[in-house]
Design a protein around this motif. Structure first.
Motif, PDB file in Angstrom:
ATOM      1  N   ILE A 224      -7.757   4.310  -2.052  1.00  0.00           N
ATOM      2  CA  ILE A 224      -8.429   3.714  -0.897  1.00  0.00           C
ATOM      3  C   ILE A 224      -8.838   4.852   0.030  1.00  0.00           C
ATOM      4  O   ILE A 224      -7.994   5.599   0.527  1.00  0.00           O
ATOM      5  CB  ILE A 224      -7.506   2.720  -0.173  1.00  0.00           C
TER       6      ILE A 224
ATOM      7  N   TYR B 237     -11.817  -5.928   3.554  1.00  0.00           N
ATOM      8  CA  TYR B 237     -11.857  -5.997   2.101  1.00  0.00           C
ATOM      9  C   TYR B 237     -10.786  -6.952   1.581  1.00  0.00           C
ATOM     10  O   TYR B 237      -9.809  -7.248   2.259  1.00  0.00           O
ATOM     11  CB  TYR B 237     -11.590  -4.619   1.477  1.00  0.00           C
TER      12      TYR B 237
ATOM     13  N   ASN C  16     -16.029  -6.437  -0.654  1.00  0.00           N
ATOM     14  CA  ASN C  16     -16.267  -6.098   0.745  1.00  0.00           C
ATOM     15  C   ASN C  16     -16.638  -7.366   1.498  1.00  0.00           C
ATOM     16  O   ASN C  16     -17.619  -8.035   1.167  1.00  0.00           O
ATOM     17  CB  ASN C  16     -17.389  -5.057   0.850  1.00  0.00           C
TER      18      ASN C  16
ATOM     19  N   TRP D 192      -7.347  -6.328   3.662  1.00  0.00           N
ATOM     20  CA  TRP D 192      -7.070  -5.243   4.594  1.00  0.00           C
ATOM     21  C   TRP D 192      -8.310  -4.877   5.403  1.00  0.00           C
ATOM     22  O   TRP D 192      -9.450  -5.132   5.006  1.00  0.00           O
ATOM     23  CB  TRP D 192      -6.518  -4.028   3.864  1.00  0.00           C
TER      24      TRP D 192
ATOM     25  N   GLN E  17      -2.089   6.475  -2.106  1.00  0.00           N
ATOM     26  CA  GLN E  17      -3.162   5.811  -1.355  1.00  0.00           C
ATOM     27  C   GLN E  17      -3.790   4.686  -2.183  1.00  0.00           C
ATOM     28  O   GLN E  17      -4.988   4.457  -2.147  1.00  0.00           O
ATOM     29  CB  GLN E  17      -4.224   6.813  -0.907  1.00  0.00           C
TER      30      GLN E  17
ATOM     31  N   TYR F 277       0.864  -1.169   0.000  1.00  0.00           N
ATOM     32  CA  TYR F 277       0.000   0.000   0.000  1.00  0.00           C
ATOM     33  C   TYR F 277       0.899   1.217   0.000  1.00  0.00           C
ATOM     34  O   TYR F 277       1.822   1.332   0.822  1.00  0.00           O
ATOM     35  CB  TYR F 277      -0.913   0.001   1.230  1.00  0.00           C
TER      36      TYR F 277
ATOM     37  N   ASN G 200     -10.351   5.124   3.116  1.00  0.00           N
ATOM     38  CA  ASN G 200     -10.137   5.116   4.561  1.00  0.00           C
ATOM     39  C   ASN G 200      -8.774   4.515   4.912  1.00  0.00           C
ATOM     40  O   ASN G 200      -8.259   3.645   4.205  1.00  0.00           O
ATOM     41  CB  ASN G 200     -11.252   4.338   5.262  1.00  0.00           C
ATOM     42  N   LYS G 201      -8.214   4.962   6.003  1.00  0.00           N
ATOM     43  CA  LYS G 201      -6.900   4.521   6.451  1.00  0.00           C
ATOM     44  C   LYS G 201      -6.889   3.017   6.736  1.00  0.00           C
ATOM     45  O   LYS G 201      -7.791   2.490   7.378  1.00  0.00           O
ATOM     46  CB  LYS G 201      -6.502   5.287   7.717  1.00  0.00           C
ATOM     47  N   ILE G 202      -5.857   2.336   6.262  1.00  0.00           N
ATOM     48  CA  ILE G 202      -5.688   0.904   6.531  1.00  0.00           C
ATOM     49  C   ILE G 202      -4.994   0.738   7.877  1.00  0.00           C
ATOM     50  O   ILE G 202      -3.976   1.373   8.154  1.00  0.00           O
ATOM     51  CB  ILE G 202      -4.868   0.231   5.411  1.00  0.00           C
TER      52      ILE G 202
ATOM     53  N   ASP H 130      -9.881  -1.457   7.398  1.00  0.00           N
ATOM     54  CA  ASP H 130      -9.689  -0.017   7.481  1.00  0.00           C
ATOM     55  C   ASP H 130     -10.034   0.507   8.871  1.00  0.00           C
ATOM     56  O   ASP H 130     -10.397  -0.253   9.769  1.00  0.00           O
ATOM     57  CB  ASP H 130     -10.463   0.712   6.375  1.00  0.00           C
ATOM     58  N   GLU H 131      -9.920   1.807   9.044  1.00  0.00           N
ATOM     59  CA  GLU H 131     -10.105   2.421  10.354  1.00  0.00           C
ATOM     60  C   GLU H 131     -11.530   2.292  10.886  1.00  0.00           C
ATOM     61  O   GLU H 131     -11.771   2.487  12.078  1.00  0.00           O
ATOM     62  CB  GLU H 131      -9.714   3.894  10.290  1.00  0.00           C
ATOM     63  N   ASN H 132     -12.472   1.958  10.023  1.00  0.00           N
ATOM     64  CA  ASN H 132     -13.850   1.712  10.447  1.00  0.00           C
ATOM     65  C   ASN H 132     -14.122   0.226  10.657  1.00  0.00           C
ATOM     66  O   ASN H 132     -15.268  -0.172  10.828  1.00  0.00           O
ATOM     67  CB  ASN H 132     -14.827   2.286   9.413  1.00  0.00           C
TER      68      ASN H 132
END
Length: 254
Positions: A148, A172, A182, A164, A129, A124, A150-152, A166-168
Motif C-alpha cells: 500500500i 479504498y 477505489n 481504508w 505495508q 495492516y 500511501n499511509k493509512i 489514506d493520507e490523501n
C-alpha cells in the motif's frame, strides 16, 4: 420521574432534510469513549480498564498486558477487538468481556486491526505495508494485497471487506481475494464515522459535519457541544463525548 424535552433542529441539504432529535445527556467520568455496538451497549475506558455499559448491567475488562489501549472495535458485539499498539497485541472478548483470545506477533507489526468473519481479523502490517487476514483458530495469516503506497489514517471493515482511507483522503476497499476498488476521495477530517455506506459524519475544526457520499455534499451540524473528544454514529444515533458528558441525538433523514 425524569422527563426529557425533545427538540427538532432542521438542516437542509439539496433534496434532503435532516432533523436532529436531542435524546438524553448523561454524566461521564471515563477517559475515553470508544463507541456503541449493535445492541446499544456503550464502551468506555478509564486508566486502561474497559467498561461495557448496557441498559441493565455493566461489565469490565482489565488488561495485564502492560500496554496502552489504542482501539476498541465493537462491530461484532460477540467478538469485541481490543488493540494495544505499543505491545503489538490484539485481545478478543466475548459479550461478557471474558477473554477469548490474545495474539502477540513477532513477525507482523500490527497497525490497523478490524474484525472479519468469526475466526478471522483484518490487519495492516507496518513491516510489509500490506493488508492481510489472520486466523484465530490456527494462528496463521496470509497477505492479500501488494504494498500500500500511501499511509493509512483510518480503517473499518465488515465480514467480507476491509476499507481504508489514506493520507490523501482516498477511500479504498479490498475483499478476501485481494481485489482492490477505489471508492473516491473524501473531505479532509480529524475523525470520521459512518452509519450506512452513503451517510457519514466527520469531525473537523471541532465541528461535526454531515457528508452525503452519493451527492458529495458537506453540511455542518449546529450542535451545543463546543469541545468534542470523540463521537459515534450508529443506527441513526449520534453520540458525542465531551470532557464530562455524553449526549445522544437521533438523526432523521427525510
Amino acid at each position: 420521574m425524569i422527563k426529557y424535552l425533545f427538540f427538532f433542529f432542521p438542516i437542509f441539504l439539496k433534496a434532503q432534510e435532516i432533523k436532529l432529535l436531542s435524546q438524553d445527556t448523561l454524566p461521564s467520568t471515563y477517559d475515553v469513549f470508544w463507541g456503541k455496538d449493535v445492541v446499544g451497549c456503550t464502551y468506555f475506558s478509564k486508566q486502561n480498564e474497559l467498561f461495557k455499559i448496557c441498559q441493565d448491567h455493566v461489565v469490565n475488562f482489565t488488561s495485564n498486558l502492560g500496554g496502552k489501549l489504542t482501539n476498541v472495535d465493537t462491530f461484532n458485539s460477540l467478538n469485541v477487538f481490543l488493540f494495544y499498539k505499543n505491545t503489538n497485541t490484539i485481545v478478543v472478548l466475548d459479550k461478557q468481556t471474558n477473554l477469548i483470545k490474545s495474539v502477540t506477533s513477532t513477525t507482523i507489526l500490527f497497525d490497523f486491526v478490524t474484525p472479519a468473519s468469526q475466526n478471522d481479523f483484518w490487519f495492516y502490517d507496518n513491516f510489509t505495508q500490506k493488508i492481510g487476514l489472520y486466523n484465530l483458530n490456527t494462528d496463521s495469516h496470509r497477505m492479500i494485497s501488494n504494498v500500500i503506497q500511501n499511509k493509512i489514517i483510518y480503517a473499518h471493515s465488515d465480514y467480507n471487506s476491509f476499507y481504508w482511507i489514506d493520507e490523501n483522503y482516498n477511500y479504498y476497499t479490498i475483499n478476501k481475494f485481494g481485489k482492490i476498488k477505489n471508492l473516491g476521495t473524501l473531505p479532509v477530517f480529524n475523525q470520521i464515522a459512518f452509519d450506512t455506506f452513503d451517510k457519514w459524519l466527520i469531525l473537523k475544526e471541532n465541528q461535526i459535519w454531515f457528508y452525503d457520499y452519493n451527492q458529495k455534499k458537506l453540511k455542518v451540524l449546529h450542535l451545543e457541544e463546543k469541545i468534542i473528544k470523540n463521537f459515534c454514529f450508529k443506527d441513526g444515533i449520534l453520540a458525542i463525548f465531551t470532557e464530562n458528558l455524553i449526549r445522544n441525538y437521533q438523526l432523521k433523514f427525510e
